[in-house]
Design a protein around this motif. Structure first.
Motif, PDB file in Angstrom:
ATOM      1  N   ILE A   1       0.838  -1.205   0.000  1.00  0.00           N
ATOM      2  CA  ILE A   1       0.000   0.000   0.000  1.00  0.00           C
ATOM      3  C   ILE A   1       0.868   1.248   0.000  1.00  0.00           C
ATOM      4  O   ILE A   1       0.613   2.212  -0.744  1.00  0.00           O
ATOM      5  CB  ILE A   1      -0.944  -0.007   1.220  1.00  0.00           C
ATOM      6  N   THR A   2       1.930   1.251   0.809  1.00  0.00           N
ATOM      7  CA  THR A   2       2.789   2.433   0.929  1.00  0.00           C
ATOM      8  C   THR A   2       3.529   2.735  -0.374  1.00  0.00           C
ATOM      9  O   THR A   2       3.533   3.871  -0.864  1.00  0.00           O
ATOM     10  CB  THR A   2       3.806   2.242   2.060  1.00  0.00           C
TER      11      THR A   2
ATOM     12  N   SER B   1       1.293   3.923  -3.130  1.00  0.00           N
ATOM     13  CA  SER B   1       0.872   5.306  -2.868  1.00  0.00           C
ATOM     14  C   SER B   1       1.960   6.289  -3.276  1.00  0.00           C
ATOM     15  O   SER B   1       1.662   7.359  -3.829  1.00  0.00           O
ATOM     16  CB  SER B   1       0.526   5.476  -1.383  1.00  0.00           C
TER      17      SER B   1
ATOM     18  N   THR C   1      -3.333  -3.443   6.433  1.00  0.00           N
ATOM     19  CA  THR C   1      -4.064  -2.345   5.797  1.00  0.00           C
ATOM     20  C   THR C   1      -4.015  -1.089   6.659  1.00  0.00           C
ATOM     21  O   THR C   1      -3.760   0.018   6.152  1.00  0.00           O
ATOM     22  CB  THR C   1      -5.524  -2.756   5.556  1.00  0.00           C
TER      23      THR C   1
ATOM     24  N   VAL D   1      -2.083   2.235   5.395  1.00  0.00           N
ATOM     25  CA  VAL D   1      -2.793   3.499   5.192  1.00  0.00           C
ATOM     26  C   VAL D   1      -2.148   4.608   6.014  1.00  0.00           C
ATOM     27  O   VAL D   1      -1.922   5.721   5.523  1.00  0.00           O
ATOM     28  CB  VAL D   1      -4.285   3.346   5.558  1.00  0.00           C
TER      29      VAL D   1
ATOM     30  N   ALA E   1       1.149   5.433   4.354  1.00  0.00           N
ATOM     31  CA  ALA E   1       0.984   6.162   3.091  1.00  0.00           C
ATOM     32  C   ALA E   1       0.618   7.623   3.331  1.00  0.00           C
ATOM     33  O   ALA E   1       1.044   8.508   2.587  1.00  0.00           O
ATOM     34  CB  ALA E   1      -0.086   5.482   2.241  1.00  0.00           C
ATOM     35  N   LEU E   2      -0.172   7.880   4.379  1.00  0.00           N
ATOM     36  CA  LEU E   2      -0.610   9.243   4.657  1.00  0.00           C
ATOM     37  C   LEU E   2       0.469  10.087   5.334  1.00  0.00           C
ATOM     38  O   LEU E   2       0.409  11.316   5.311  1.00  0.00           O
ATOM     39  CB  LEU E   2      -1.862   9.220   5.536  1.00  0.00           C
TER      40      LEU E   2
ATOM     41  N   LEU F   1      -2.769   8.288  -1.753  1.00  0.00           N
ATOM     42  CA  LEU F   1      -3.446   7.032  -1.433  1.00  0.00           C
ATOM     43  C   LEU F   1      -4.706   6.893  -2.273  1.00  0.00           C
ATOM     44  O   LEU F   1      -5.622   7.708  -2.180  1.00  0.00           O
ATOM     45  CB  LEU F   1      -3.798   6.994   0.056  1.00  0.00           C
TER      46      LEU F   1
ATOM     47  N   TRP G   1      -7.874   4.618  -2.822  1.00  0.00           N
ATOM     48  CA  TRP G   1      -8.624   3.569  -2.124  1.00  0.00           C
ATOM     49  C   TRP G   1      -8.910   2.394  -3.041  1.00  0.00           C
ATOM     50  O   TRP G   1      -9.105   1.266  -2.566  1.00  0.00           O
ATOM     51  CB  TRP G   1      -9.912   4.150  -1.545  1.00  0.00           C
TER      52      TRP G   1
ATOM     53  N   VAL H   1      -6.114   0.083  -2.466  1.00  0.00           N
ATOM     54  CA  VAL H   1      -6.257  -0.583  -1.169  1.00  0.00           C
ATOM     55  C   VAL H   1      -7.245  -1.737  -1.273  1.00  0.00           C
ATOM     56  O   VAL H   1      -6.997  -2.837  -0.760  1.00  0.00           O
ATOM     57  CB  VAL H   1      -6.713   0.418  -0.091  1.00  0.00           C
TER      58      VAL H   1
END
Length: 410
Positions: A42-43, A46, A333, A337, A340-341, A371, A373, A376
């Motif tokens: 995910i990271t 992103s 997850t 998230v 990533a943020l 990011l 979704w 994700v």
């Protein structure tokens, strides 16, 4: 309270402390591996999305998304621009005239692409006004010979606002002394800062560009901005077909298409490679459950003796493996998230604190992260699916255990 026996026993096996600590360790490693795999996937995706977005916003915010040009100077370009803007996918149109040359100042020389613009129209198609450090493109007026330059260009030439700079054009002018290039003195009326393009582009008034090129007042073409940049090739061709006269179109895919294709390919390959981490974690679930089945042979035999069907035994161990997959995926997850943020701020703090200057070679001075979704959802779905598939073999193996064989030596 009603509890399906397979779900109840499967959850009990998951929570129970096993006598074989190695099996517990393998299960924990599987869960941690799945968590890290999902989080990293995910990271990284992103960050790749962030670079892709910055390229679109910055590079395509400066260069034309598409242009409509003619073999002749467009003296009636306002009419053409208004007609182009009537297309449902066009959000703005502006005239332009381009010329290449060199800037000289204080003994320094640098090549540059100069674009003649109309400030009011340019704001519709370009992001330059949003990135002005000093001055404004509104200062570009006919006959005043002002120029707007990038910060890297002014720093390289040692220039500031209101300084003079000489533009040298490659077109030669005959004179008694021989053939000499054309010179024109400009005053810096604005400085912008966007990134790598700072050292490449400059802007002057549209009429001043025509004067330098000894052309009638007008424009070489009209540049366009669309609501979807990936529709630029199709929409620009549609517009040209609708226009009367001899026009031709060009779009960003000719100049920057390879760059964006490379980024998309890199994102796909990186995502595929990182997905292997999740696959390895899923294989760890298989090995963990196989050892659990071996450790629980007597329990399985007793359950079979008490009337549990092979399907019930299968579901018990599928529940246990699925719990490992669900916990690992959910934890990954959440971690992904959050990472990533916040990764941009974290890397920025490290870069500033330790003076690493990690991004000096790039067109941006920070690590972008965007990011999506949809990414994700795809990652979580694949992780759940791989975890579930990993439980099938050990669960079916448990269902094939014969009670008599398992209890023979008990």
């Amino acid at each position: 309270m009603f509890k399906p026996i397979s779900l109840y026993i499967g959850l009990r096996y998951t929570r129970a402390r096993r006598s074989n600590h190695f099996i517990s360790f393998i299960a924990l490693v599987s869960m941690i591996g799945l968590t890290l795999g999902v989080a990293v996937l995910i990271t990284v995706l992103s960050v790749m999305n962030g670079f892709d977005r910055e390229l679109k916003n910055r590079v395509l915010g400066m260069i034309p998304q598409a242009t409509v040009s003619s073999t002749q100077i467009l003296t009636d370009w306002p009419v053409l621009a208004n007609k182009i803007e009537q297309h449902k996918h066009v959000t703005g149109a502006a005239p332009f005239t381009q010329l290449q040359g060199m800037l000289t100042a204080q003994g320094q020389v640098a090549g540059i692409m100069v674009t003649g613009i109309e400030p009011e129209y340019e704001k519709k198609v370009s992001i330059i006004q949003n990135h002005m450090v000093e001055g404004s493109i509104d200062q570009l007026k006919k006959g005043e010979y002002g120029i707007v330059l990038g910060k890297r260009m002014t720093d390289a030439l040692g220039l500031r606002m209101n300084d003079k700079v000489t533009l040298v054009l490659p077109e030669a002018t005959p004179s008694p002394a021989g053939v000499v290039p054309r010179f024109k003195r400009f005053t810096i009326v604005g400085i912008f800062s966007i990134g790598e393009v700072d050292s490449t582009f400059g802007y002057i008034a549209l009429n001043d560009a025509s004067t330098l090129l000894r052309l009638p007042d007008g424009a070489q073409g009209v540049r366009m901005k669309f609501d979807d940049i990936f529709q630029a090739p199709v929409v620009s061709k549609e517009i040209v077909q609708e226009l009367p006269g001899n026009f031709y179109a060009s779009d960003w895919t000719y100049t920057q298409g390879n760059l964006f294709s490379a980024i998309q390919m890199e994102k796909a390959m990186v995502g595929l490679l990182l997905l292997l981490i999740v696959v390895v974690a899923a294989f760890n679930i298989v090995s963990s459950l196989v050892m659990v089945v071996t450790d629980k042979k007597s329990d399985i035999a007793i359950l079979r003796t008490l009337g549990a069907s092979p399907k019930t035994i299968t579901r018990i161990f599928m529940v246990q493996g699925t719990v490992i997959g669900v916990v690992g995926t959910v934890a990954g997850t959440i971690l992904g998230v959050i990472s990533a943020l916040s990764i941009g701020k974290i890397v920025g703090w490290i870069d500033t604190t330790f003076q690493l200057h990690l991004f000096d070679v790039y067109f941006i001075s920070y690590l972008p992260s965007y990011l999506r979704w949809s990414d994700v959802v795809i990652i979580v779905t694949l992780s759940f699916l791989l975890s579930f598939i990993a439980t099938i073999y050990p669960a079916r193996r448990a269902a094939k255990i014969q009670p008599a064989e398992a209890l023979r030596y008990e």
